[in-house]
Scaffold this active site. Sequence first.
Site, PDB file in Angstrom:
ATOM      1  N   ASP A 109     -25.629  -3.822 -28.972  1.00 19.62           N
ATOM      2  CA  ASP A 109     -26.405  -4.643 -28.042  1.00 19.62           C
ATOM      3  C   ASP A 109     -25.805  -6.038 -27.907  1.00 19.62           C
ATOM      4  O   ASP A 109     -25.710  -6.587 -26.810  1.00 19.62           O
ATOM      5  CB  ASP A 109     -27.849  -4.796 -28.539  1.00 19.62           C
ATOM      6  CG  ASP A 109     -28.707  -3.609 -28.113  1.00 19.62           C
ATOM      7  OD1 ASP A 109     -28.218  -2.822 -27.258  1.00 19.62           O
ATOM      8  OD2 ASP A 109     -29.829  -3.476 -28.631  1.00 19.62           O
ATOM      9  N   ASP A 169     -25.446 -10.758 -31.953  1.00 22.26           N
ATOM     10  CA  ASP A 169     -25.372  -9.895 -33.124  1.00 22.26           C
ATOM     11  C   ASP A 169     -24.094  -9.065 -33.125  1.00 22.26           C
ATOM     12  O   ASP A 169     -23.540  -8.764 -32.071  1.00 22.26           O
ATOM     13  CB  ASP A 169     -26.569  -8.920 -33.133  1.00 22.26           C
ATOM     14  CG  ASP A 169     -27.869  -9.651 -33.418  1.00 22.26           C
ATOM     15  OD1 ASP A 169     -27.793 -10.766 -33.951  1.00 22.26           O
ATOM     16  OD2 ASP A 169     -28.937  -9.086 -33.091  1.00 22.26           O
ATOM     17  N   GLU A 207     -28.732 -14.861 -28.877  1.00 22.44           N
ATOM     18  CA  GLU A 207     -29.452 -13.647 -28.505  1.00 22.44           C
ATOM     19  C   GLU A 207     -30.785 -13.591 -29.253  1.00 22.44           C
ATOM     20  O   GLU A 207     -30.816 -13.596 -30.474  1.00 22.44           O
ATOM     21  CB  GLU A 207     -28.580 -12.447 -28.878  1.00 22.44           C
ATOM     22  CG  GLU A 207     -29.246 -11.106 -28.755  1.00 22.44           C
ATOM     23  CD  GLU A 207     -28.338  -9.986 -29.290  1.00 22.44           C
ATOM     24  OE1 GLU A 207     -27.221 -10.276 -29.751  1.00 22.44           O
ATOM     25  OE2 GLU A 207     -28.777  -8.831 -29.232  1.00 22.44           O
ATOM     26  N   ASP A 238     -23.556  -6.061 -33.232  1.00 22.91           N
ATOM     27  CA  ASP A 238     -23.832  -4.647 -32.976  1.00 22.91           C
ATOM     28  C   ASP A 238     -23.591  -4.353 -31.489  1.00 22.91           C
ATOM     29  O   ASP A 238     -23.135  -5.220 -30.747  1.00 22.91           O
ATOM     30  CB  ASP A 238     -25.272  -4.286 -33.385  1.00 22.91           C
ATOM     31  CG  ASP A 238     -26.295  -5.111 -32.618  1.00 22.91           C
ATOM     32  OD1 ASP A 238     -25.900  -5.789 -31.644  1.00 22.91           O
ATOM     33  OD2 ASP A 238     -27.485  -5.080 -32.981  1.00 22.91           O
TER      34      ASP A 238
END
Length: 632
Positions: free
Chosen positions: A500, A496, A423, A498
């Site tokens: 997103d 990641d 990403e 998180d």
Amino acid sequence: MTENYSASDIQVLEGLDPVRKRPGMYIGSTDTRGLHHLIWEVVDNSIDEAMAGYCSHIEIKLHQDNSISVQDNGRGIPVEKHPQTGISTVETVLTVLHAGGKFGGGGYKVSGGLHGVGISVVNALSTRTEVTVERDGGEHFVAFAKGVPVEPLNQTGKSKSNGTRVQFWPDDSIFETTEYDFAVIKKRVRQQAYLTKGITITLSDERKHKEDTLQFYFEGGISSYVHHLNEGKDKIGPILSFEGIMDDVQVEIAMQYTHEFREHTYSFANNIQTGEGGTHLTGFSMGLTRVMNKYARENGLLKDKDPNFTNEDVREGLTAIISVKVPEPQFEGQTKGKLGNSEVRTITDRIFSQKFAEFLSENPNEARAIVNKSALALRARLAARSARETVIRKGALEGMTLPGKLADCASKDPNDSEIFIVEGDSAGGSAKQGRNRHTQAILPLRGKILNTEQSRLDRMLANNEIKNLVIAMGAGIGDTFEIEKLRYKKIVIMTDADVDGAHIRTLLLTLFFRHFKPLVMNGNIFIAQPPLYKLSKGKQTWYPMTDEEKNDILKDHDIRPENIQRYKGLGEMNPEQLWDTTMNPETRTMAQVTVEDAERADHIFKVLMGDEVPPRKKFIQTHAAKVKDLDF
Ligand code: 0RA
């Protein structure tokens, strides 16, 4: 141990020793799957008793000490001496391999068969097993340790009822874990309850402080199952159900069409899910295709110039349960999840197609709605084919020039090559510098890739990020996909930790699930597990992956708050750290993506990706923190 048992002890050792030596041979594995197998084995016995018409209630309890009890109100395992073994039938069933129904005399008309290894295997793999039988006016008790009787069969009281209760304590020297998963059990119990008309199964979890009890009873059997699967969907026509018996093979089918594109068909033989299908499913499919084509032609819903419906056309939007009961089931295939009995194909086809054709001719309105759905599928198929041909003609995948963003590995051997889908460009940069250039390729993805849930192939290939990925993988897409051409054996999603990151990961999983399913089935897809924190003290560094791990380290080491770094993204790690923690094959952990539970994955994809926004929002809000777990 009493004298009475000396003779049978020898038999017990001969009987069950191999099970403890090679448990995998009997229950598949000693991981959590194998552990759950023990429950299925015991519950299946009670279900068999229900299928034979003698049992209406089954109560399953997960106890605080990780033991399980299964109680039924069936006939009770016979307690009198067994002619072949000289010991009681209940002890025979518990201590002799494959002594389930057969030794019972009379046995069951149809029995599980797949697991079918018998309760004795459960007994062998448990530190303790207790069996209570109510039968013939009495209550009887016997206990075993690792398969060996330790408290002989004894009448412990009187009883006016009938039934069997088995409680077992799985042996933690054999199993990697003895912790049961309530969700897994719940799903399977629900399924069994659907498949066994009239049965009530209660399931309770006493391991938590708050006791959790569920009760399953489905008046409508598999029709209720279809109803459940189609909840919230836009339906076409009513739930249709058909059943019949031919040559001792019993066939039950429930089905309903929806306006969806996908098909949800689940097949069972003797209440065991046949994930790889088999002759019952083939028979149903063939019958369905033939009857639909015939009806459509005769009623002008397919014109002379139209081609016939394919099997895929008539299965689009279909939800169906196919359940057969076969006296001697043969299970085949990799996971023994495929029914092999060839006679079942013709029987299922005949029973189904005759009744389905009857339904169509008697209900012209419903018939028209159903057939039109398949006609729509047919047209979409033809349109997609011509669109794909156009795309391919235009050279979307042609030439196979590898995308500029791809940092390929030197090795050309797929078996030792991996591709990391990363990403963002900055993490992509770190990964490129940190990787093993010989075996690891890096493909950075920018932004959110296209939502692939609804999109067709031609639109997907117009998306650059996806096109890059498809070209990099080198194996084509959709029905031109050839897994042999795959350039990397491992495809690693690295995002990641998180929300997103979770979103992108789910998008990628959707892409793989929908359009590269063989990769998922084949175990090629992995999810990288970057650490959540970096802790340091002097020269020592730790990279905990979870909050628990972090807390454990903090307990043992006096680390100052300034030396606790929480990684918000992969981009915060330098190339060396990324290699050490996440990419180095010697030290990393990766989660392999499986379609263990295609239905669940399907559901999550749907909620997250479908066009209805509210459920997606709710889902993300509810699960944001543990999205990673939920993906698979
Ligand atoms: C052997 C013979 C019979 C029943 C059973 C076993 C039996 C086994 C289990 C295991 C769990 N629950 C069970 N219930 C019954 C038939 C006995 C008869 O003919 O009465």
